[in-house]
Scaffold this active site. Structure first.
Site, PDB file in Angstrom:
ATOM      1  N   HIS A  99       0.829  -1.201   0.000  1.00 14.63           N
ATOM      2  CA  HIS A  99       0.000   0.000   0.000  1.00 14.63           C
ATOM      3  C   HIS A  99       0.868   1.257   0.000  1.00 14.63           C
ATOM      4  O   HIS A  99       2.062   1.213   0.287  1.00 14.63           O
ATOM      5  CB  HIS A  99      -0.920   0.023   1.227  1.00 14.63           C
TER       6      HIS A  99
ATOM      7  N   LYS B 260      -0.844   4.924   4.559  1.00 18.11           N
ATOM      8  CA  LYS B 260      -1.754   3.994   5.233  1.00 18.11           C
ATOM      9  C   LYS B 260      -1.256   3.760   6.652  1.00 18.11           C
ATOM     10  O   LYS B 260      -0.104   3.387   6.864  1.00 18.11           O
ATOM     11  CB  LYS B 260      -1.847   2.680   4.471  1.00 18.11           C
TER      12      LYS B 260
END
Length: 278
Positions: A167, A171
């Protein structure tokens, strides 16, 4: 053609990357009505949610950080269907956000990950007691649901599997909710994976990733340039079988978000996972 009033929607986290996509999707859906846009960031207070999301015309819905008054306002609208709040905020605030929404009779659709199993159970009990629908969905992508289904099928034939999730570096939680959910789905088979061939020693703690249920390893990568990606890698003597899903644009989540907004009104309790409403 139906004359039913549109579903009133609040977007919480409206100034974030996912929140802006949700604002656009809701604004363009004829059966939905964006009534509120919540965000805690000071620099966006008072800005028009539509302009911030990149729409050509303003929506005349200003960004505010006042969640409770907005919940009360939407709950007080007695015409038409109950309100829905879509939450893409932060793991530290999502639990309280969802409890507040349910208390006002607003149906939460939660895309924020990071809730613990105990928190999810508490919210499930609270929603059931209130007879109020709530959806917690780690991943709104139809493609990811298909990957998970394929992984469950493959896990019946492979005894070794590891998950890699990648990601963007903004995040906050790791592993991702999607990776945890994938591991849980595989663990439901009741078999133990990755039986050790040798006694492993981690020279650096965490080198082998986090250990989920039934021996499944999850590895997390955080880098700029990524959005959301996941691999499920199965191994057996002489072969490797890899399932991978890549997100190149957050717009891919919007069909799932819109489906969840419409479906949550039909529920009287908490449901976890997009696959449960497809």
């Amino acid at each position: 053609m139906t004359n039913q009033a549109p579903i009133p929607v609040i977007v919480n986290g409206a100034a974030g990357k996912m929140g802006r996509e949700v604002v656009k999707a809701v604004a363009q859906a004829p059966d939905l009505n964006l009534l509120g846009a919540i965000d805690s960031s000071p620099e966006h207070q008072g800005k028009d949610a539509g302009e911030l999301a990149g729409l050509s015309e303003p929506l005349e819905v200003p960004i505010t950080n006042q969640l409770e008054p907005m919940l009360g306002y939407v709950a007080g609208e007695r015409q038409g269907p109950p309100g829905v709040i879509v939450d893409f905020t932060h793991p530290d605030s999502v639990y309280d956000n969802v409890r507040s929404a349910i208390a006002y009779g607003i149906r939460p659709v939660v895309g924020t990950t990071g809730l613990s199993p105990a928190q999810i159970q508490n919210l499930a009990d609270f929603a059931e007691k209130a007879s109020t629908g709530c959806l917690i969905i780690p991943n709104f992508s139809i493609g990811m649901v298909l990957l998970q289904q394929a992984a469950v099928t493959a896990s019946q034939y492979f005894d070794h599997v590891e998950i890699i999730e990648l990601h963007h570096n903004q995040k906050a939680d790791a592993p991702s909710g999607t990776a945890i959910q994938t591991a849980e789905l595989l663990a439901e088979l009741g078999k133990t994976f990755n039986s050790a061939i040798v006694e492993e020693t981690e020279k650096i703690p965490g080198a082998r990733g986090s250990l989920a249920e039934e021996g499944i390893r999850i590895h997390s990568v955080r880098l700029p340039g990524l959005i959301a990606h996941q691999e499920v890698i199965f191994g057996a003597p002489g072969q490797i079988y890899t399932l991978r899903h890549d997100t190149s644009d957050r717009a891919c989540y919007m069909p799932g978000v819109l489906l969840a907004i419409r479906k949550v009104l039909q529920l009287k309790s908490l449901v976890y996972g997009l696959e449960k409403i497809l």
